[in-house]
Scaffold this motif. Sequence first.
Motif: not given
Length: 233
Positions: A21-23, A26-28, A159-160, A60-62
Amino acid sequence: MSRFHLHSEQHLVSRIGWLRAAVLGANDGIVSTASLIIGVAAASAGRSEVLVAGTAGLVAGAMSMAAGEYVSVSSQADTEAADLDREKRELEANPEAELAELATIYERRGLSPSLARQVATELSQEDALAAHTRDELGIIDHSIARPVQAALTSAITFTVGAALPLALVAIIPVARLVPAVAIASLIFLGVLGAIGARAGGAPIARATLRVTFWGALAMAATAGIGSLVGAVV
């Protein structure tokens, strides 16, 4: 005194739930926001328009990542719960058949019939449902669906990731924004690939190449579309 002692091990596979989920988040975040910024900037928009578009894309993406992860992982959790409920009913209705089924599984893994039956019997006496959950259904602790964890991890890392290319909009001259965001985002993706590979124990070079290639392809496509739309409009 025995020369041997027990020690605990932290296997990398135990990280698979949150790491995926993290990768992904962040990638998206990097790819989608950088692509959006590049596409809008390529259409000859001003700094304020690019900032608005990038910020909207971040928010919107987050939210989309969080909702998507929660829904998809919840579906997995529902399936796991349904399988566990059915297994409970089968154990209550016909424990002998379930014991034979468990013994057959161990035979297929290389145990002799007598030893397989003994192992199945002892494990069933300890916790029959746990034995069937692990060895028949293949559900183990680190693979159990955790919808809230997946949703929060994806939203935070998205978000990051999105904030990195968005920050460049505020400091880079608009005329240089497209190449600056593209190059910086590829660097961000390379670092992300290396970190993800390191955390998961995978080859760093292959992971880095994979994320940078697809990120470059996405940004190139949106830059081309942005330029085309800007020329037409």
